[in-house]
Design a protein around this motif. Structure first.
Motif, PDB file in Angstrom:
ATOM      1  N   GLU A  62      -3.017  -1.215   4.801  1.00 25.80           N
ATOM      2  CA  GLU A  62      -3.049  -1.130   6.274  1.00 25.80           C
ATOM      3  C   GLU A  62      -2.130  -0.019   6.775  1.00 25.80           C
ATOM      4  OE1 GLU A  62      -1.705  -3.484   4.447  1.00 25.80           O
ATOM      5  OE2 GLU A  62       0.381  -3.482   5.124  1.00 25.80           O
ATOM      6  N   LYS A  63      -1.168   0.412   5.944  1.00 22.27           N
ATOM      7  CA  LYS A  63      -0.271   1.530   6.286  1.00 22.27           C
ATOM      8  C   LYS A  63      -0.569   2.723   5.379  1.00 22.27           C
ATOM      9  CE  LYS A  63       2.202  -0.484   9.525  1.00 22.27           C
ATOM     10  NZ  LYS A  63       2.151  -0.011  10.919  1.00 22.27           N
ATOM     11  N   ARG A  64      -1.779   2.761   4.864  1.00 18.30           N
ATOM     12  CA  ARG A  64      -2.246   3.876   4.016  1.00 18.30           C
ATOM     13  C   ARG A  64      -1.312   4.092   2.814  1.00 18.30           C
ATOM     14  NH1 ARG A  64      -5.809   2.375   6.729  1.00 18.30           N
ATOM     15  NH2 ARG A  64      -6.920   3.535   8.334  1.00 18.30           N
ATOM     16  N   GLY A  97      -7.341   0.312  -0.777  1.00 20.73           N
ATOM     17  CA  GLY A  97      -7.829   0.648   0.557  1.00 20.73           C
ATOM     18  C   GLY A  97      -8.438   2.031   0.676  1.00 20.73           C
ATOM     19  N   LYS A  98      -8.321   2.591   1.896  1.00 21.59           N
ATOM     20  CA  LYS A  98      -9.055   3.804   2.255  1.00 21.59           C
ATOM     21  C   LYS A  98      -8.635   5.038   1.456  1.00 21.59           C
ATOM     22  CE  LYS A  98      -9.812   6.768   6.289  1.00 21.59           C
ATOM     23  NZ  LYS A  98      -9.487   6.991   7.702  1.00 21.59           N
ATOM     24  N   LEU A  99      -7.346   5.139   1.147  1.00 21.56           N
ATOM     25  CA  LEU A  99      -6.860   6.366   0.494  1.00 21.56           C
ATOM     26  C   LEU A  99      -5.730   6.062  -0.479  1.00 21.56           C
ATOM     27  CD1 LEU A  99      -4.024   7.070   2.175  1.00 21.56           C
ATOM     28  CD2 LEU A  99      -5.675   7.852   3.881  1.00 21.56           C
ATOM     29  N   THR A 101      -2.468   7.620  -1.021  1.00 15.95           N
ATOM     30  CA  THR A 101      -1.208   7.394  -0.301  1.00 15.95           C
ATOM     31  C   THR A 101      -0.985   8.463   0.773  1.00 15.95           C
ATOM     32  OG1 THR A 101       1.214   7.173  -0.432  1.00 15.95           O
ATOM     33  CG2 THR A 101       0.201   8.618  -2.043  1.00 15.95           C
ATOM     34  N   ALA A 102      -0.354   8.033   1.874  1.00 16.13           N
ATOM     35  CA  ALA A 102       0.018   8.936   2.977  1.00 16.13           C
ATOM     36  C   ALA A 102       1.443   9.443   2.813  1.00 16.13           C
ATOM     37  CB  ALA A 102      -0.138   8.221   4.310  1.00 16.13           C
ATOM     38  N   GLY A 103       2.061   9.216   1.631  1.00 17.12           N
ATOM     39  CA  GLY A 103       3.408   9.742   1.382  1.00 17.12           C
ATOM     40  C   GLY A 103       4.493   8.857   1.947  1.00 17.12           C
ATOM     41  N   ILE A 104       5.647   9.457   2.182  1.00 22.55           N
ATOM     42  CA  ILE A 104       6.807   8.661   2.625  1.00 22.55           C
ATOM     43  C   ILE A 104       6.497   7.976   3.948  1.00 22.55           C
ATOM     44  CG2 ILE A 104       7.979  10.492   3.937  1.00 22.55           C
ATOM     45  CD1 ILE A 104      10.619   9.452   2.630  1.00 22.55           C
ATOM     46  N   ASP A 105       7.081   6.785   4.128  1.00 19.62           N
ATOM     47  CA  ASP A 105       6.889   6.053   5.374  1.00 19.62           C
ATOM     48  C   ASP A 105       7.673   6.755   6.478  1.00 19.62           C
ATOM     49  OD1 ASP A 105       7.114   4.191   7.527  1.00 19.62           O
ATOM     50  OD2 ASP A 105       6.484   2.610   6.151  1.00 19.62           O
TER      51      ASP A 105
END
Ligand SMILES: CC/C=C\C=C\CC(=O)SCCNC(=O)CCNC(=O)[C@H](O)C(C)(C)COP(=O)(O)OP(=O)(O)OC[C@H]1O[C@@H](n2cnc3c(N)ncnc32)[C@H](O)[C@@H]1OP(=O)(O)O
Length: 309
Positions: A62-64, A97-99, A101-105
């Protein structure tokens, strides 16, 4: 479970060796998808899709799969455990999920800054924190078990730090890669600048990606050697990674882990130093029972079964 006792005479190192009893054990495959015992985390889901194979899934879809404080801590805990787990011989890393990772939070990035007012004390604390972040991916490289990463869709910022510390990289056709740090005002500091040029063997390209933060699509990633396979989608990418992990897990763990340790060492040393390192290593490891086990299996044209390590 199948047990077979037989007597075999074998020549090894000029000596005739009698192997009184050879026990062949049939493969007991685990049911994939179940959480691996002892691996319980908040941001990672660890399952056992095949015998001796663990799958570590980044699990904040949910947070990529953004890398929060728990993730940085849990990866170290997980890979330190994997390193000494006799039931694990290879690891697959994937994203839920969708991808990937979006990297660092980005919502936690401000909390990185220490509260001290003195610049020296603040810097020293920050240096320690960065070193701990670096350990999160270095522990994958130090883990003697090969790590195969299956990337789908986006792999951003810290994701490049992560995948360049892995042994083998596969991706899906929709994958894209972005050394995003300059866009958030950072010089990448947890491995990308050190490992990416060596992985792709193209200093110019590594600099271009780091200075521009442009997206690199799957086909280019394949051409430049960042990945070694492209699969149609997430599921087939993960399945291919699991198949490779299972193949690796069927080999001598002594030989595979020695190969990884030697490849990592040789990357950072001269050819002569690498040769000396593997000579010392194998002066011990050639005495392993695995040499005999593999040779006997080859003679008998049967799959080898190696003891746990
Ligand atoms: C010591 C330093 C160590 C390491 C340093 C590493 C550096 C970096 O990693 S730099 C890169 C930082 N990341 C980014 O800049 C990417 C930001 N995200 C995006 O651009 C997009 O989310 C996307 C990856 C392109 C995916 O887009 P989409 O699928 O449309 O999802 P969204 O709707 O944008 O996001 C859904 C949900 O996830 C949250 N989220 C996404 N990325 C992050 C992130 N990096 N950090 C925190 N949260 C993230 C986003 O806020 C949404 O949350 P909601 O609660 O649903 O609003």
């Amino acid at each position: 479970m199948l047990s077979l006792a037989r007597s075999i005479r074998f020549v090894h190192g000029g000596n005739i060796i009698n192997v009184a009893k050879l026990t062949l054990t049939s493969r007991k495959m685990s049911s994939g998808g179940l959480e691996a015992a002892g691996y319980s985390f908040e941001t990672l889901k660890v399952t056992k899709p095949r015998e001796y194979v663990l799958q570590v899934e980044l699990n904040r879809p949910e947070k990529r799969n953004a890398m929060n404080a728990a993730f940085w801590r849990e990866m170290v805990e997980c890979f330190n455990k994997v390193s000494t787990d006799p039931d694990c011989r290879s690891v697959v890393v994937s994203g839920a999920g969708k991808l990937f990772t979006a990297g660092i939070d980005l919502q936690e990035i401000a909390s990185l800054m220490p509260m001290e007012s003195d610049v020296g004390r603040k810097s020293m604390k920050l240096k320690g924190a960065i070193a701990r972040y670096q350990d999160t991916f270095t522990c994958m490289e130090k883990c003697p078990k090969p790590v195969i990463v299956a990337v789908h869709n986006a792999c951003v910022g810290g994701g490049i730090d992560l995948i360049t510390a892995c042994d083998i990289r596969y991706c899906s056709q929709d994958a894209w890669f972005q050394v995003k740090e300059v866009d958030v005002g950072l010089a990448a500091d947890v491995g990308t600048l050190q490992r990416l040029p060596k992985v792709v063997g193209n200093d110019s390209l590594a600099r271009e990606l780091a200075y521009t933060a442009r997206k690199m699509m799957a086909d280019e990633a394949m051409r430049c050697g960042l990945v070694s396979r492209i699969l149609p989608d997430r599921e087939s990418t993960i399945e291919a990674a699991i198949e490779t992990a299972a193949l690796i897990a069927s080999k001598s763990p002594i030989a595979v882990q020695g190969s990884k340790v030697s490849i990592v060492y040789s990357r950072d040393h001269s050819v002569q130093e690498g040769l000396e390192h593997i000579a010392c290593w194998n002066s011990a490891m050639l005495q392993s029972e695995d040499v005999m086990t593999a040779a006997m299996a080859a003679v008998e044209k049967k799959p080898a079964e190696f003891s746990k390590l």
